[in-house]
Motif scaffolding. Structure first.
Motif, mmCIF file in Angstrom:
data_model
loop_
_atom_site.group_PDB
_atom_site.id
_atom_site.type_symbol
_atom_site.label_atom_id
_atom_site.label_comp_id
_atom_site.label_asym_id
_atom_site.label_seq_id
_atom_site.Cartn_x
_atom_site.Cartn_y
_atom_site.Cartn_z
ATOM 1 N N ASP A 15 64.091 4.587 23.604
ATOM 2 C CA ASP A 15 64.023 3.669 24.768
ATOM 3 C C ASP A 15 62.722 2.793 24.585
ATOM 4 N N GLU A 31 67.239 -7.190 29.369
ATOM 5 C CA GLU A 31 67.944 -5.969 29.296
ATOM 6 C C GLU A 31 69.180 -6.002 30.399
ATOM 7 N N TYR A 32 70.153 -5.305 29.970
ATOM 8 C CA TYR A 32 71.231 -5.285 30.761
ATOM 9 C C TYR A 32 70.904 -4.779 32.188
ATOM 10 N N THR A 33 71.551 -5.431 33.286
ATOM 11 C CA THR A 33 71.405 -4.949 34.638
ATOM 12 C C THR A 33 72.734 -5.309 35.247
ATOM 13 N N PRO A 34 73.144 -4.259 36.151
ATOM 14 C CA PRO A 34 74.386 -4.262 36.621
ATOM 15 C C PRO A 34 74.762 -5.650 37.255
ATOM 16 N N LYS A 84 80.450 -0.482 25.442
ATOM 17 C CA LYS A 84 80.244 -0.433 26.967
ATOM 18 C C LYS A 84 79.340 -1.703 27.188
ATOM 19 N N ASP A 85 79.438 -2.449 28.237
ATOM 20 C CA ASP A 85 78.549 -3.570 28.744
ATOM 21 C C ASP A 85 77.142 -3.327 28.777
ATOM 22 N N GLU A 86 76.908 -2.003 29.370
ATOM 23 C CA GLU A 86 75.674 -1.615 29.676
ATOM 24 C C GLU A 86 74.560 -1.493 28.468
ATOM 25 N N ASP A 87 75.438 -1.211 27.100
ATOM 26 C CA ASP A 87 74.427 -1.216 25.690
ATOM 27 C C ASP A 87 74.230 -2.571 25.436
ATOM 28 N N ARG A 104 73.119 -7.148 26.054
ATOM 29 C CA ARG A 104 71.896 -7.657 26.251
ATOM 30 C C ARG A 104 72.285 -9.318 26.916
#
Lengths: 703, 183
Positions: free
Chosen positions: A528, B55-58, B98-101, B103
């Protein structure tokens, strides 16, 4: 010191006194010498010192007068002639005193002082005369000069005065020294005298004590020996080796003791022992002991020979022989008379006894001792005994006669009885042989029963042996089962150990897994972080690029940071991969361990079953063993019963044999009885014959 | 080559507003791009069009919008519209991703007037290329409204063999304008 013992007592005493006198003389001599010494000192003191002081005193007086006279001469011219005379007298007096002093025994110091005086005195006289001449010439100037202090006259006078004062002082000192020497000598003399006196007293006491011992001790010994002799103790001797009067006395006393012990007492002892052979001779006419001893011996010899003669006659049976009492006196005579009376008392009863015995010998037991015979003491018993013999024998003979008659009658009766017994015993012998035959038949039957019993016994024995074999086999089987059980138990313990170990392994693996999970978490964290770093680096690069030339350096740093972040992520990914692998392996290890546990549990269960089976086997075997033991016990009981039966049968056989034997014995006994009865018959016949003879013989005695 | 490159460069430059070209020109022979990943392919956009990478945020989806508008996010207090570039460029969506991975690349506000970000699978690097690395002819098969500027050949050494990786250089301004037209 034995020479002192050998000296006569007188000499000894004189010697002792001489020694004491010598010591006293020595003390006296020493005292005399000391007194002489003191006297000589006193004399020296008197003659020399006192005289010197005396002379000097005169000199001094004269000298002073001269000193005064000169002034008279000078200042009183009228008295000049008288003064001249006085002065000349004074001069002469001084000269005389000085001369007499110089003749005394003077020491060097005295002489030196005298010389000094003489010198100064001469000067003084010279100056004195000079002054007188000046006075005569009325030369007062010269006179004044001479009389002034420090003039030769005054100086010489002063010196002369000093000189004779010195002489006086020296003589006084000498006298004091002599006095002191005298005192010291007196003290020394007193000390030596005291020591000598004490030594003399001690030596005197020693000599006196030794003398006393030398004289009194042996005398006491002699006295003691005399006391012993008076008590009859003749064994002691003085044996003193000394040659003085006491020594001689002791030697005589020893000789007397020897004589008394050896001759007189020896002879008396021999007489007491019965030896009368000793012959002694009187030492001289006045000797009383030896003749008295010899008279005693002779009397005893005569008495012995008379007694010997009487006893020989008595032994030879000559009872009429008597001793001659007239040959003896007093007690000895009474002895011989007594012997004669004894013989008289014995002979009469003996003669009467001889007569009665002769009657008895002839078979006449009616004979008795003559009542007229006077007997006394033991002879009364003797007489009664003799009479009693006759009475008792007569009585016995009467009884014997009677008994013999009875015996003859009894013998007849015995003969008849014996014949009856003989017939009875013949009947017994016949019956006994019948019993014997029957008993033998019974014995044969018993033997057959015994044989059958032996067979039965053997069979039972076989059963017992086989039972024992079975029991042994059963025992072995039991042992094997027990061993099997033991092994199974041990295996079970091993299994339990394995289970425990695998549980431990499982535990450890689970712990490892937990650790790995933690590591995974950490790795994720690192990943991370690496991602975020990467992002930051990118943004930094963007900002740097937008900043244009100014951000170029920063762009390089951002690129480096980015590459580091990438590397970190790659490493973290690799670690993650490795941990995944490890976790997989751990899981397979857990599976393997649980599989092992399952196997162990199955094995354990199987072992339990095995144990149960073994237990069952042991129980079964115990039952078999019990049964076999029961069989063996039953067989033993049977054997015991058979033995009892056999024993009983044997007993019956024994009884049968006994019966046979006894029957045989009875037959034999019957035969023996017959023989015995024959003998009895013969004996009875003999008895009859003997009775006849006895009757005949007894009838010969009168009673 | 250089002249040809410049001419070719002029085409998009005329179509697109000035600043991008200006920056390319100021770079001279070199230019800087931001490389990123869409599906399996590498893409690049002009670095000066980029504000930042986050970074990805919801994402909050908005109703009644074009399919390429993913939604909005709150980026440090400012509402930022998120455009799904894969959808816009018709790149097939990999269901496993996944979208969460992913940027967000936040674009420069000068481009669109509103704060806009694009959703990409991953951002790779800020790279500097030379003009000669760019091939603009090979995009012949593309449609009219295609936003592709050219293909950048990125050379990298892999075990002594020179491997050239192809990066699709797109004009994000073009892409966004199309989006605006549709709006």
């Amino acid at each position: 010191m034995s020479f002192i013992d050998d000296m006569k007592i007188g000499k000894k005493l004189i010697g002792g006194f001489v020694i004491v006198l010598l010591i006293m003389a020595m003390i006296a001599a020493y005292g005399y010498m000391s007194a002489q010494d003191a006297a000589s000192r006193s004399k020296v003191m008197y003659e020399t010192n006192l005289a010197a002081i005396d002379k000097m005193g005169l000199v001094s007086a004269d000298f002073q007068q001269m000193r005064a006279e000169i002034y008279r001469y000078i200042y009183v011219p009228a008295a000049r002639s008288a003064a001249t005379t006085t002065i000349d007298g004074l001069k002469a007096s001084i000269r005389a005193n000085i001369d007499s002093y110089s003749n005394l025994d003077l020491t060097d110091k005295d002489k030196a002082a005298l010389n000094s005086f003489e010198t100064n005195y001469a000067t003084f006289i010279t100056e004195y005369d000079k002054t007188i001449k000046a006075a005569d010439a009325n030369d007062m100037k010269t006179v004044d000069a001479q009389l002034a202090a420090g003039s030769p006259l005054i100086t010489s006078r002063t010196n002369a005065v000093a000189a004779y004062k010195e002489i006086i002082k020296l003589n006084q000192d000498n006298a004091a020294a002599l006095n002191k020497a005298s005192g010291d000598a007196a003290a020394a003399a007193a000390l030596y005298m005291a020591i000598l006196s004490i030594a003399g007293i001690l030596i005197g006491i020693g000599v006196a004590l030794y003398m006393a011992r030398s004289i009194t001790a042996p005398i006491e010994q002699v006295g003691k020996n005399l006391k012993e002799l008076s008590n009859g103790h003749l064994g002691n001797r003085l044996k003193l080796s000394r040659k003085d009067e006491i020594g001689e006395m002791a030697a005589v006393m020893d000789q007397f003791s020897d004589d008394l012990q050896n001759n007189v007492i020896g002879t008396m002892k021999k007489i007491a022992d019965g030896d009368l052979s000793t012959e002694l001779k009187a030492k001289d006419i006045q000797d009383e002991i030896t003749p008295a001893l010899m008279t005693t011996t002779n009397s005893l010899r005569a008495l012995v020979s008379e007694a010997g003669m009487l006893s020989k006659a008595a032994v030879a049976g000559q009872l009429s022989t008597r001793g001659n009492a007239d040959k003896f006196k007093g007690g000895y005579r009474e002895v011989i008379v007594g012997i004669n009376q004894t013989l008289d008392g014995v002979v009469a009863p003996v003669n009467e006894a001889m007569r009665v015995s002769g009657e008895y010998a002839q078979g006449n037991f009616t004979a008795r001792v003559d009542e007229k015979l006077n007997v006394q003491g033991d002879f009364v018993k003797f007489k009664e005994a003799l009479n009693n013999v006759g009475i008792q024998v007569s009585k016995a003979l009467t009884i014997i006669n009677q008994q013999v008659g009875d015996l003859a009658a009894s013998a007849e009766e015995a003969n008849a009885s014996v014949e009856e017994v003989s017939a009875g015993s013949a009947q017994v012998a016949k019956n006994a042989s019948g019993v014997s035959v029957n008993a033998e038949k019974a014995t044969q039957g018993v033997e057959q029963v015994q044989k059958a019993m032996e067979d039965l016994s053997r069979t039972i024995q076989d059963v017992a042996t086989k039972s024992e074999l079975v029991a042994k086999i059963v025992q072995d089987t039991t042992n094997y089962s027990r061993e099997g059980m033991e092994l199974a138990r041990k295996t079970e313990q091993g299994m339990q150990g394995i289970t425990k170990s695998s549980n431990d392994v499982n535990q450890i693996i689970l712990e490892i897994k937990a650790q790995m999970d933690k590591i995974s978490e950490i790795v994720n964290l690192i990943t991370d972080l690496a991602n975020q770093t990467n992002l930051l680096a990118l943004n930094a690069a963007i900002e740097a690029a937008r900043a244009g030339d100014a951000g170029r350096g920063f762009a390089v740093v951002a690129t480096e940071v980015k590459s580091l972040a990438v590397e970190s992520r790659a490493s973290a990914e690799r670690i993650s991969e490795m941990i995944d692998n490890l976790q997989k392996q751990t899981l397979s290890a857990v599976d393997a361990v649980s599989a092992a546990n399952t196997g162990v549990k199955e094995g354990s269960a199987a072992l339990h079953e095995t144990l149960t089976s073994f237990n069952n086997i042991v129980t079964s075997i115990d039952k078999i063993s019990q049964n076999v033991s029961d069989v063996a016990a039953a067989a033993e009981e049977q054997a015991a019963s058979v033995e009892e039966v056999t024993a009983s049968v044997n007993e019956v056989g024994g009884l049968m044999q006994n019966t046979t034997r006894e029957a045989t014995d009875a037959a034999a006994a019957s035969e023996e009885s017959s023989a015995a009865i024959d003998q009895i018959t013969k004996v009875v016949a003999n008895v009859n014959t003997i009775v006849d003879k006895v009757t005949k013989e007894v009838s010969r005695f009168k009673c | 080559m250089t002249t040809a490159g410049q001419q070719i460069m002029k085409n998009p430059a005329t179509a697109a507003p000035v600043p991008g070209t200006t920056s390319a020109k100021t770079a001279g022979k070199t230019f800087q791009v931001l490389e990123f990943l869409l599906g399996r392919e590498h893409f690049a956009i002009d670095l000066f069009d980029v504000r930042e990478v986050v970074e990805y945020t919801p994402i909050t989806q908005l109703p009644n919008t074009a399919s390429c508008i993913k939604g909005i996010i709150d980026l440090r207090g400012e509402i930022t519209t998120i455009v799904d570039l894969k959808d816009r460029l018709h790149i097939p969506i990999d269901a496993s991703r996944k979208d969460e991975d992913g940027r967000f690349i936040v674009l420069d506000e000068k481009l669109t007037g509103v704060k806009t970000g694009i959703l990409v699978d991953d951002v790779l690097a800020v790279s500097t290329f030379e003009e000669e690395d760019v091939d603009k002819t090979s995009t012949a098969g593309a449609e009219e409204d295609d936003a592709i500027v050219g293909i950048i050949k990125k050379r990298s050494k892999d075990r002594e063999n020179e491997v050239s990786e192809l990066i699709i250089w797109i004009d994000i301004r073009q892409a966004m304008s199309i989006m605006e037209k549709k709006k």
